[in-house]
Design a protein around this motif. Structure first.
Motif, PDB file in Angstrom:
ATOM      1  N   GLY A 239     146.175  86.330  81.385  1.00 38.46           N
ATOM      2  CA  GLY A 239     145.236  85.290  80.973  1.00 38.46           C
ATOM      3  C   GLY A 239     145.422  84.012  81.773  1.00 38.46           C
ATOM      4  N   VAL A 240     146.673  83.671  82.085  1.00 37.00           N
ATOM      5  CA  VAL A 240     146.948  82.485  82.910  1.00 37.00           C
ATOM      6  C   VAL A 240     146.382  82.675  84.307  1.00 37.00           C
ATOM      7  CG1 VAL A 240     148.770  81.010  83.850  1.00 37.00           C
ATOM      8  CG2 VAL A 240     149.010  81.996  81.556  1.00 37.00           C
ATOM      9  N   LEU A 241     146.525  83.876  84.863  1.00 35.47           N
ATOM     10  CA  LEU A 241     145.971  84.152  86.191  1.00 35.47           C
ATOM     11  C   LEU A 241     144.453  84.051  86.178  1.00 35.47           C
ATOM     12  CD1 LEU A 241     148.208  87.162  87.328  1.00 35.47           C
ATOM     13  CD2 LEU A 241     148.444  84.738  87.922  1.00 35.47           C
ATOM     14  N   ASP A 242     143.816  84.486  85.094  1.00 33.99           N
ATOM     15  CA  ASP A 242     142.354  84.350  84.992  1.00 33.99           C
ATOM     16  C   ASP A 242     141.949  82.875  84.988  1.00 33.99           C
ATOM     17  OD1 ASP A 242     142.124  87.079  84.919  1.00 33.99           O
ATOM     18  OD2 ASP A 242     142.049  87.189  82.727  1.00 33.99           O
ATOM     19  N   ASP A 243     142.694  82.055  84.257  1.00 36.08           N
ATOM     20  CA  ASP A 243     142.396  80.617  84.244  1.00 36.08           C
ATOM     21  C   ASP A 243     142.569  80.011  85.631  1.00 36.08           C
ATOM     22  OD1 ASP A 243     141.872  80.800  81.550  1.00 36.08           O
ATOM     23  OD2 ASP A 243     143.891  80.146  80.935  1.00 36.08           O
ATOM     24  N   LEU A 244     143.587  80.446  86.352  1.00 36.64           N
ATOM     25  CA  LEU A 244     143.795  79.930  87.704  1.00 36.64           C
ATOM     26  C   LEU A 244     142.675  80.373  88.637  1.00 36.64           C
ATOM     27  CD1 LEU A 244     147.663  80.444  88.103  1.00 36.64           C
ATOM     28  CD2 LEU A 244     146.445  78.326  87.620  1.00 36.64           C
TER      29      LEU A 244
ATOM     30  N   ARG B 245     140.285  77.915  90.627  1.00 37.82           N
ATOM     31  CA  ARG B 245     140.136  78.027  92.079  1.00 37.82           C
ATOM     32  C   ARG B 245     138.672  78.143  92.464  1.00 37.82           C
ATOM     33  NH1 ARG B 245     143.236  81.800  92.449  1.00 37.82           N
ATOM     34  NH2 ARG B 245     145.178  80.713  93.014  1.00 37.82           N
ATOM     35  N   ALA B 246     137.895  78.884  91.667  1.00 39.14           N
ATOM     36  CA  ALA B 246     136.471  79.021  91.960  1.00 39.14           C
ATOM     37  C   ALA B 246     135.738  77.685  91.826  1.00 39.14           C
ATOM     38  CB  ALA B 246     135.852  80.060  91.027  1.00 39.14           C
ATOM     39  N   HIS B 247     136.174  76.816  90.956  1.00 33.95           N
ATOM     40  CA  HIS B 247     135.546  75.504  90.771  1.00 33.95           C
ATOM     41  C   HIS B 247     136.119  74.451  91.709  1.00 33.95           C
ATOM     42  CE1 HIS B 247     134.253  77.376  86.971  1.00 33.95           C
ATOM     43  NE2 HIS B 247     133.258  76.468  86.981  1.00 33.95           N
ATOM     44  N   GLY B 248     137.053  74.817  92.547  1.00 32.42           N
ATOM     45  CA  GLY B 248     137.620  73.873  93.500  1.00 32.42           C
ATOM     46  C   GLY B 248     138.721  73.008  92.957  1.00 32.42           C
TER      47      GLY B 248
END
Length: 217
Positions: free
Chosen positions: A103-108, A112-115
């Motif tokens: 879940g933490v990796l998904d948040d990262l 990252r996608a939002h810059g």
């Protein structure tokens, strides 16, 4: 009386003295207590007994050697089994911990996608976390253009005929730890390049058939 005495057996004396009274030397006796010496056992019986004893010892040695080899093999198998079970337990514990961090990796990934991870301390923390998990054996899969694999990917939408399906869009990455799949990737499936080229060629072939029929008429 003289005649009677003459018919009696003569009296004999045995000299049992150990020392000769004339010479003063010790007399040699043939055998103790007058008994003759017993003959030595034949040489053949001793050799046969030695050979029998050697065969017995050799058989027992071979049996003990076989027992030792069997115990050594059993101990080696036991050590391999214990080591395999220990490694499986360690891998299961690592996989359990890594699963909690997906879940933490998904948040990262979303950040990252939002810059948000272009610069700053959060980027350094994210890079260190991903590097540490990859060092432990975590691998991500599921990217656009990869062939669709139902054992790794979960398709939530599909476009095209589906003869050569590939991943068209990735909605959520998949992860595996060694040979264990921790999470399937959520993807959208579309036709591959070969199917698209075949579809593009069909109108041209159909138009050529129509022109040929027109010329024949």
């Amino acid at each position: 009386m003289t005649q009677g005495n003459s018919e009696q057996e003569p009296i004999t004396f045995v000299d049992n003295r150990k020392i000769d009274p004339e010479t003063g030397e010790i007399r040699e006796q043939a055998a103790d207590n007058g008994a003759a010496a017993e003959p030595a056992p034949p040489a053949g019986n001793g050799a046969q007994q030695t050979e029998t004893l050697a065969d017995t010892i050799g058989g027992e040695l071979a049996e003990r050697t076989a027992d030792l080899q069997r115990l050594t093999a059993e101990y080696a198998n036991y050590r391999r089994r214990v080591e395999r079970d220990r490694k499986a337990a360690v891998d299961a514990a690592k996989a359990s911990v890594v699963t909690e961090l997906l879940g933490v990796l998904d948040d990262l990934d979303r950040a990252r996608a939002h810059g948000d991870l272009e610069s700053g301390p959060l980027r350094s923390v994210a890079d260190k976390l991903v590097a540490a998990l990859q060092k432990q054996g975590l691998e991500e899969f599921g990217s656009e253009g990869e062939p669709f694999d139902p054992t790794l990917h979960e398709a939530v939408q599909h476009e095209g005929s589906g003869h050569d399906p590939v991943i068209g869009i990735v909605m959520r990455k998949g992860y595996r730890f060694g040979d264990r799949v921790l999470r399937h990737a959520l993807v959208g499936v579309t036709d591959g390049v070969a199917d698209l080229a075949e579809t593009a060629d069909r109108p041209t072939e159909e138009a050529s058939d129509v022109d040929a029929d027109t010329n024949d008429r």
